[in-house]
Write a protein that holds these residues in place. Structure first.
Motif, short mmCIF file in Angstrom:
data_model
loop_
_atom_site.label_atom_id
_atom_site.label_comp_id
_atom_site.label_asym_id
_atom_site.label_seq_id
_atom_site.Cartn_x
_atom_site.Cartn_y
_atom_site.Cartn_z
N TYR A 88 -0.85 5.76 -10.62
CA TYR A 88 -2.00 5.66 -9.73
C TYR A 88 -3.12 6.62 -10.14
N VAL A 89 -4.33 6.24 -9.84
CA VAL A 89 -5.46 7.17 -9.87
C VAL A 89 -5.43 7.88 -8.52
N MET A 90 -5.37 9.19 -8.55
CA MET A 90 -5.29 9.98 -7.34
C MET A 90 -6.55 10.82 -7.19
N ASP A 91 -7.10 10.83 -6.00
CA ASP A 91 -8.34 11.58 -5.75
C ASP A 91 -8.23 12.38 -4.47
N TRP A 92 -9.04 13.41 -4.40
CA TRP A 92 -9.29 14.14 -3.15
C TRP A 92 -10.77 13.98 -2.81
N TYR A 93 -11.01 13.56 -1.58
CA TYR A 93 -12.37 13.46 -1.06
C TYR A 93 -12.49 14.45 0.10
N ARG A 94 -13.72 14.73 0.48
CA ARG A 94 -13.93 15.53 1.67
C ARG A 94 -15.15 15.00 2.42
N ILE B 226 -13.15 17.77 6.32
CA ILE B 226 -11.85 17.11 6.34
C ILE B 226 -11.58 16.60 4.93
N TYR B 227 -10.43 16.94 4.40
CA TYR B 227 -10.06 16.56 3.05
C TYR B 227 -9.07 15.39 3.11
N TYR B 228 -9.40 14.36 2.34
CA TYR B 228 -8.60 13.14 2.33
C TYR B 228 -8.01 12.89 0.94
N CYS B 229 -6.79 12.46 0.94
CA CYS B 229 -6.13 12.04 -0.29
C CYS B 229 -6.32 10.53 -0.43
N HIS B 230 -6.51 10.08 -1.66
CA HIS B 230 -6.76 8.67 -1.92
C HIS B 230 -5.97 8.26 -3.15
N ALA B 231 -5.37 7.07 -3.08
CA ALA B 231 -4.61 6.52 -4.21
C ALA B 231 -5.14 5.13 -4.54
N ALA B 232 -5.32 4.87 -5.82
CA ALA B 232 -5.83 3.56 -6.23
C ALA B 232 -5.00 3.03 -7.39
N LEU B 233 -4.74 1.73 -7.32
CA LEU B 233 -4.04 1.04 -8.41
C LEU B 233 -4.56 -0.38 -8.43
N GLY B 234 -5.34 -0.69 -9.44
CA GLY B 234 -5.97 -2.01 -9.48
C GLY B 234 -6.90 -2.16 -8.29
N GLN C 102 0.83 -1.20 0.00
CA GLN C 102 0.00 0.00 0.00
C GLN C 102 0.87 1.25 0.00
N VAL C 103 0.26 2.35 -0.42
CA VAL C 103 0.94 3.63 -0.50
C VAL C 103 0.68 4.40 0.79
N GLN C 104 1.72 4.99 1.34
CA GLN C 104 1.55 5.89 2.49
C GLN C 104 1.27 7.29 1.96
N LEU C 105 0.21 7.91 2.47
CA LEU C 105 -0.19 9.23 2.02
C LEU C 105 -0.26 10.18 3.21
N VAL C 106 0.33 11.36 3.05
CA VAL C 106 0.33 12.36 4.13
C VAL C 106 -0.14 13.69 3.55
N GLU C 107 -1.30 14.15 4.04
CA GLU C 107 -1.86 15.43 3.57
C GLU C 107 -1.34 16.58 4.43
N SER C 108 -1.30 17.75 3.84
CA SER C 108 -0.96 18.97 4.56
C SER C 108 -1.57 20.16 3.82
N GLY C 109 -1.56 21.31 4.47
CA GLY C 109 -2.02 22.52 3.82
C GLY C 109 -3.39 23.01 4.23
N GLY C 110 -4.07 22.23 5.07
CA GLY C 110 -5.38 22.68 5.53
C GLY C 110 -5.25 23.84 6.50
N GLY C 111 -6.39 24.41 6.86
CA GLY C 111 -6.38 25.51 7.81
C GLY C 111 -7.69 26.26 7.79
N LEU C 112 -7.65 27.42 8.43
CA LEU C 112 -8.80 28.30 8.51
C LEU C 112 -8.62 29.45 7.54
N GLN D 220 -4.56 10.52 6.27
CA GLN D 220 -5.23 10.73 7.55
C GLN D 220 -6.19 11.92 7.52
N GLY D 221 -6.09 12.72 6.49
CA GLY D 221 -6.99 13.86 6.34
C GLY D 221 -6.41 15.16 6.86
N THR D 222 -6.88 16.26 6.31
CA THR D 222 -6.48 17.59 6.77
C THR D 222 -7.73 18.46 6.81
#
Length: 115
Positions: free
Chosen positions: A32-38, A92-100, A1-11, A107-109
């Motif tokens: 990879y197919v890369m997505d952002w969810y919230r 909360i915004y989450y990064c997602h990676a998919a391959l097959g 699996q891919v380790q994903l670390v989000e940053s850049g969130g805030g008020l 963890q979300g930001t």
């Protein structure tokens, strides 16, 4: 699996901008197919933006023209540039990676947009 670390969130105030980053451990992020969810409080997680390995993008209707997803393969990082932010973009915004059949989540930001 891919380790994903989000940053850049805030008020941020309505009308402002933020750029979210998603640093990935994968060596060849471009495949990879890369997505952002919230996920907003009390609501289901929704797909905000997606980027295929071929470079095609898709966006949630409500963010079209305001958000841009991009990938820097040299830095193994995916970005979500968010402009003209609205209070309804809060969540909360989450990064997602998919391959097959493989699927990985960050963890979300937190993004909070004040009116």
């Amino acid at each position: 699996q891919v380790q994903l670390v989000e940053s850049g969130g805030g008020l941020v105030q309505a009308g402002g901008s933020l750029r979210l980053s998603c640093a990935a451990s994968a060596r060849f992020l471009g495949i990879y197919v890369m997505d952002w969810y919230r996920q907003a409080p009390g609501k289901q997680r929704e797909l905000v933006a997606g980027l295929t390995s071929g470079g095609s993008t898709n966006y949630l209707e409500s963010v079209k023209g305001r958000f841009t997803i991009s990938r820097d393969s040299a830095k193994n990082t995916v970005y979500l540039q968010m402009n003209s932010l609205k209070p309804e973009d809060t969540g909360i915004y989450y990064c997602h990676a998919a391959l097959g059949k493989s699927s990985s989540w960050g963890q979300g930001t937190q993004v909070t947009v004040s009116s």
